[in-house]
Write a protein that holds these residues in place. Structure first.
Motif, PDB file in Angstrom:
ATOM      1  N   LYS A 101      56.597  65.804  13.987  1.00  0.00           N
ATOM      2  CA  LYS A 101      55.423  65.652  13.115  1.00  0.00           C
ATOM      3  C   LYS A 101      54.254  65.042  13.889  1.00  0.00           C
ATOM      4  CE  LYS A 101      57.789  64.915   8.755  1.00  0.00           C
ATOM      5  NZ  LYS A 101      58.334  63.808   7.983  1.00  0.00           N
ATOM      6  N   LEU A 102      54.577  64.054  14.711  1.00  0.00           N
ATOM      7  CA  LEU A 102      53.550  63.314  15.450  1.00  0.00           C
ATOM      8  C   LEU A 102      52.974  64.158  16.581  1.00  0.00           C
ATOM      9  CD1 LEU A 102      52.443  60.429  15.230  1.00  0.00           C
ATOM     10  CD2 LEU A 102      54.243  59.685  16.784  1.00  0.00           C
ATOM     11  N   ASP A 103      53.847  64.964  17.182  1.00  0.00           N
ATOM     12  CA  ASP A 103      53.493  65.868  18.270  1.00  0.00           C
ATOM     13  C   ASP A 103      52.672  65.180  19.372  1.00  0.00           C
ATOM     14  OD1 ASP A 103      53.560  68.228  19.621  1.00  0.00           O
ATOM     15  OD2 ASP A 103      51.833  69.107  18.587  1.00  0.00           O
ATOM     16  N   PRO A 104      53.240  64.176  20.027  1.00  0.00           N
ATOM     17  CA  PRO A 104      52.491  63.481  21.084  1.00  0.00           C
ATOM     18  C   PRO A 104      52.150  64.415  22.244  1.00  0.00           C
ATOM     19  CG  PRO A 104      54.811  62.797  21.084  1.00  0.00           C
ATOM     20  CD  PRO A 104      54.631  63.685  19.899  1.00  0.00           C
ATOM     21  N   GLY A 105      50.976  64.203  22.828  1.00  0.00           N
ATOM     22  CA  GLY A 105      50.510  65.094  23.887  1.00  0.00           C
ATOM     23  C   GLY A 105      51.259  64.896  25.200  1.00  0.00           C
ATOM     24  N   GLU A 106      51.086  65.847  26.107  1.00  0.00           N
ATOM     25  CA  GLU A 106      51.722  65.739  27.425  1.00  0.00           C
ATOM     26  C   GLU A 106      51.203  64.508  28.161  1.00  0.00           C
ATOM     27  OE1 GLU A 106      51.802  69.249  29.809  1.00  0.00           O
ATOM     28  OE2 GLU A 106      52.644  70.449  28.188  1.00  0.00           O
ATOM     29  N   ASN A 107      52.032  63.949  29.023  1.00  0.00           N
ATOM     30  CA  ASN A 107      51.691  62.781  29.856  1.00  0.00           C
ATOM     31  C   ASN A 107      51.278  61.555  29.043  1.00  0.00           C
ATOM     32  OD1 ASN A 107      51.935  64.504  32.177  1.00  0.00           O
ATOM     33  ND2 ASN A 107      49.923  65.314  31.616  1.00  0.00           N
ATOM     34  N   SER A 108      51.767  61.460  27.811  1.00  0.00           N
ATOM     35  CA  SER A 108      51.350  60.327  26.982  1.00  0.00           C
ATOM     36  C   SER A 108      52.460  59.277  26.896  1.00  0.00           C
ATOM     37  CB  SER A 108      50.961  60.817  25.584  1.00  0.00           C
ATOM     38  OG  SER A 108      52.101  61.302  24.918  1.00  0.00           O
ATOM     39  N   LEU A 109      52.166  58.245  26.128  1.00  0.00           N
ATOM     40  CA  LEU A 109      53.109  57.149  25.940  1.00  0.00           C
ATOM     41  C   LEU A 109      53.522  57.137  24.475  1.00  0.00           C
ATOM     42  CD1 LEU A 109      54.326  54.427  27.046  1.00  0.00           C
ATOM     43  CD2 LEU A 109      52.154  53.360  26.432  1.00  0.00           C
ATOM     44  N   LEU A 110      54.826  57.089  24.230  1.00  0.00           N
ATOM     45  CA  LEU A 110      55.330  57.044  22.852  1.00  0.00           C
ATOM     46  C   LEU A 110      56.085  55.734  22.667  1.00  0.00           C
ATOM     47  CD1 LEU A 110      55.974  58.364  20.074  1.00  0.00           C
ATOM     48  CD2 LEU A 110      58.017  59.347  21.135  1.00  0.00           C
ATOM     49  N   LEU A 111      55.566  54.897  21.773  1.00  0.00           N
ATOM     50  CA  LEU A 111      56.213  53.608  21.520  1.00  0.00           C
ATOM     51  C   LEU A 111      56.944  53.674  20.180  1.00  0.00           C
ATOM     52  CD1 LEU A 111      53.219  51.374  22.678  1.00  0.00           C
ATOM     53  CD2 LEU A 111      55.302  51.889  23.962  1.00  0.00           C
ATOM     54  N   ILE A 112      58.217  53.368  20.217  1.00  0.00           N
ATOM     55  CA  ILE A 112      59.031  53.426  18.999  1.00  0.00           C
ATOM     56  C   ILE A 112      59.360  52.001  18.591  1.00  0.00           C
ATOM     57  CG2 ILE A 112      61.156  54.287  17.953  1.00  0.00           C
ATOM     58  CD1 ILE A 112      61.246  56.299  20.412  1.00  0.00           C
ATOM     59  N   GLU A 113      58.831  51.569  17.463  1.00  0.00           N
ATOM     60  CA  GLU A 113      59.135  50.214  16.990  1.00  0.00           C
ATOM     61  C   GLU A 113      60.305  50.300  16.031  1.00  0.00           C
ATOM     62  OE1 GLU A 113      55.875  47.866  15.411  1.00  0.00           O
ATOM     63  OE2 GLU A 113      57.300  46.480  14.505  1.00  0.00           O
ATOM     64  N   ASN A 114      61.447  49.826  16.487  1.00  0.00           N
ATOM     65  CA  ASN A 114      62.656  49.936  15.683  1.00  0.00           C
ATOM     66  C   ASN A 114      62.634  48.945  14.517  1.00  0.00           C
ATOM     67  OD1 ASN A 114      65.383  50.707  15.037  1.00  0.00           O
ATOM     68  ND2 ASN A 114      65.649  51.181  17.212  1.00  0.00           N
ATOM     69  N   VAL A 115      63.557  49.082  13.608  1.00  0.00           N
ATOM     70  CA  VAL A 115      63.680  48.155  12.483  1.00  0.00           C
ATOM     71  C   VAL A 115      63.990  46.761  13.036  1.00  0.00           C
ATOM     72  CG1 VAL A 115      65.032  47.662  10.395  1.00  0.00           C
ATOM     73  CG2 VAL A 115      64.582  50.035  11.062  1.00  0.00           C
ATOM     74  N   GLY A 116      63.366  45.734  12.496  1.00  0.00           N
ATOM     75  CA  GLY A 116      63.594  44.362  12.963  1.00  0.00           C
ATOM     76  C   GLY A 116      65.019  43.935  12.685  1.00  0.00           C
ATOM     77  N   ASN A 117      65.824  43.931  13.737  1.00  0.00           N
ATOM     78  CA  ASN A 117      67.262  43.694  13.572  1.00  0.00           C
ATOM     79  C   ASN A 117      67.844  43.605  14.979  1.00  0.00           C
ATOM     80  OD1 ASN A 117      70.037  44.067  13.264  1.00  0.00           O
ATOM     81  ND2 ASN A 117      69.848  45.735  11.801  1.00  0.00           N
ATOM     82  N   LEU A 118      68.492  42.501  15.297  1.00  0.00           N
ATOM     83  CA  LEU A 118      69.022  42.348  16.662  1.00  0.00           C
ATOM     84  C   LEU A 118      70.458  42.865  16.795  1.00  0.00           C
ATOM     85  CD1 LEU A 118      67.722  38.885  17.971  1.00  0.00           C
ATOM     86  CD2 LEU A 118      67.220  41.144  18.890  1.00  0.00           C
ATOM     87  N   VAL A 119      70.965  43.524  15.763  1.00  0.00           N
ATOM     88  CA  VAL A 119      72.355  43.968  15.823  1.00  0.00           C
ATOM     89  C   VAL A 119      72.451  45.492  15.945  1.00  0.00           C
ATOM     90  CG1 VAL A 119      74.618  43.854  14.725  1.00  0.00           C
ATOM     91  CG2 VAL A 119      73.012  41.986  14.410  1.00  0.00           C
ATOM     92  N   CYS A 120      72.167  46.177  14.849  1.00  0.00           N
ATOM     93  CA  CYS A 120      72.501  47.605  14.757  1.00  0.00           C
ATOM     94  C   CYS A 120      71.752  48.514  15.727  1.00  0.00           C
ATOM     95  CB  CYS A 120      72.300  48.088  13.333  1.00  0.00           C
ATOM     96  SG  CYS A 120      73.011  46.955  12.129  1.00  0.00           S
ATOM     97  N   PRO A 121      70.441  48.331  15.948  1.00  0.00           N
ATOM     98  CA  PRO A 121      69.753  49.296  16.817  1.00  0.00           C
ATOM     99  C   PRO A 121      70.317  49.349  18.245  1.00  0.00           C
ATOM    100  CG  PRO A 121      68.157  48.070  15.525  1.00  0.00           C
ATOM    101  CD  PRO A 121      69.474  47.384  15.343  1.00  0.00           C
ATOM    102  N   ALA A 122      71.126  48.355  18.630  1.00  0.00           N
ATOM    103  CA  ALA A 122      71.694  48.356  19.985  1.00  0.00           C
ATOM    104  C   ALA A 122      72.576  49.582  20.221  1.00  0.00           C
ATOM    105  CB  ALA A 122      72.516  47.086  20.209  1.00  0.00           C
ATOM    106  N   SER A 123      73.235  50.035  19.183  1.00  0.00           N
ATOM    107  CA  SER A 123      74.225  51.114  19.355  1.00  0.00           C
ATOM    108  C   SER A 123      73.615  52.509  19.345  1.00  0.00           C
ATOM    109  CB  SER A 123      75.256  51.060  18.224  1.00  0.00           C
ATOM    110  OG  SER A 123      75.847  49.796  18.159  1.00  0.00           O
ATOM    111  N   PHE A 124      72.358  52.633  18.911  1.00  0.00           N
ATOM    112  CA  PHE A 124      71.824  53.970  18.681  1.00  0.00           C
ATOM    113  C   PHE A 124      70.810  54.384  19.740  1.00  0.00           C
ATOM    114  CE2 PHE A 124      73.716  52.650  14.808  1.00  0.00           C
ATOM    115  CZ  PHE A 124      74.222  53.820  14.240  1.00  0.00           C
TER     116      PHE A 124
END
Lengths: 237, 111
Positions: free
Chosen positions: A128-151
């Motif tokens: 949906k976002l369709d970031p352009g070539e040579n760009s930077l994509l920052l993914i801010e995960n859900v605030g949680n120090l446990v679960c996002p580690a595994s994914f």
């Protein structure tokens, strides 16, 4: 006698590339629980690589200053590199709104009851976002120090953000996250004079769970140390 | 709480593997000590997620796999119960984890 395990009998049939045995009806599966997520992550990674996009997965507890750091990063890098952001939160689009105000396209994923982003959510958001070539994509995960580690989301690496108000023992208390991250950003260092936080102890704890972890100290609010973060990121690009 | 979504993935794998059978009686999972997964929470989620499926009422059997690693400093195999454990021989934290991160559906018992 059967030639598989030497048992006395039973009927065998091929089943999805593995064997099932009539006698006790055990079906060998041997499949990773996260196999599906990992397959999506690899697809994301290939898609990003083909477009030369650097994707970072920012993980932390709630309130560590991720969104402030993102907004500052967008301001700093503006004009040199295009940036887009995927925001993960259980509810609201507050963070995506803040990022758009900072001048970058952003898409908000609300995970509802979910405690982490998974690779499929991120893949759908990327399309949906369709970031352009040579760009930077920052993914801010859900605030949680446990679960996002595994994914795995298909990112280049995970960046764990820890604010000094949280206490220096967090890397030991949440070892999986600091083990999975390549970088630990120690945020809110402008508050250090008011706290008992021992920076060296925190870094020592982080290196116990991850001897290779790179530590960047900064204050996203005052801008102190921000250059080190920008330099590291530009090095990754 | 990601045990719930992990269990959803387990269900997908179990449904795929049990195609052609009428009932799943037992599910064997292999869970490593360093996988970040709480077996008790998995157990709790199992009954909830398996409800109204072929695996409703099935038993969950969790096979725990111990954590192990390789000390880069003294080149020895070491037991690792936590990620922050130092090498018991030389005290170094330079340990490459070689086992205990498993999260697998090993097999299922069907009829």
């Amino acid at each position: 006698m059967c030639t598989v395990c030497g048992c006395g009998g039973g009927k065998y049939e091929k089943f999805g590339g593995s064997r099932s045995r009539e006698a006790n009806r055990l079906v060998k599966v041997e499949q990773d629980i996260l196999a599906k997520n990992d397959a999506h992550a690899e697809r994301n990674r290939a898609w990003l690589k083909a477009r030369n996009i650097l994707a970072l997965n920012l993980v932390s507890s709630p309130g560590s200053g991720k969104t402030t750091l993102l907004a500052k990063t967008i301001e700093e890098i503006r004009g040199r590199k295009s940036v887009s952001v995927i925001e993960g939160d259980q509810q609201t689009s507050f963070d995506a709104d803040r990022i758009r105000q900072a001048g970058a396209p952003a898409i908000q994923i609300n995970t509802g009851k979910g405690c982490h982003l998974d690779a499929k959510m991120v893949g759908d958001a990327m399309m949906k976002l369709d970031p352009g070539e040579n760009s930077l994509l920052l993914i801010e995960n859900v605030g949680n120090l446990v679960c996002p580690a595994s994914f795995d989301l298909g990112e280049a690496c995970k960046v764990a953000i820890l604010s000094v108000t949280e206490g220096e023992d967090k890397p030991m208390k949440y070892p999986d996250m600091f083990h999975a991250a390549k970088v630990m950003v120690l945020n809110k260092i402008d508050l250090l004079p008011h706290l008992d936080f021992e920076v060296e102890k925190c870094i020592d704890y982080a290196r116990r769970v991850n001897p290779e972890i790179l530590v960047i100290q900064l204050s996203a609010r005052t801008g102190e140390g921000l250059q080190g973060w920008m330099d590291w990121m530009e090095g990754m690009i | 709480m990601h045990e719930m979504s992990l269990m959803q993935s387990v269900l997908e794998i179990v449904e795929e593997a049990s195609r052609g059978f009428t009932k799943v009686k037992k599910v064997f999972l292999e869970i490593g000590a360093l996988s970040g997964v709480d077996p008790q929470a998995m157990d709790f989620c199992f009954d909830v997620v398996m409800r109204d499926t072929l695996a409703e009422g099935a038993t969950l059997e969790i096979i725990r796999k111990p954590g192990e690693g390789w000390c880069m400093q003294c080149s020895k195999r070491v037991d690792v119960s936590e990620r922050y454990d130092p090498c018991p021989w030389c005290g170094s934290y330079q340990i490459q984890v070689t086992g205990g991160e498993e999260m697998r559906v090993k097999e299922i018992e069907v009829e």
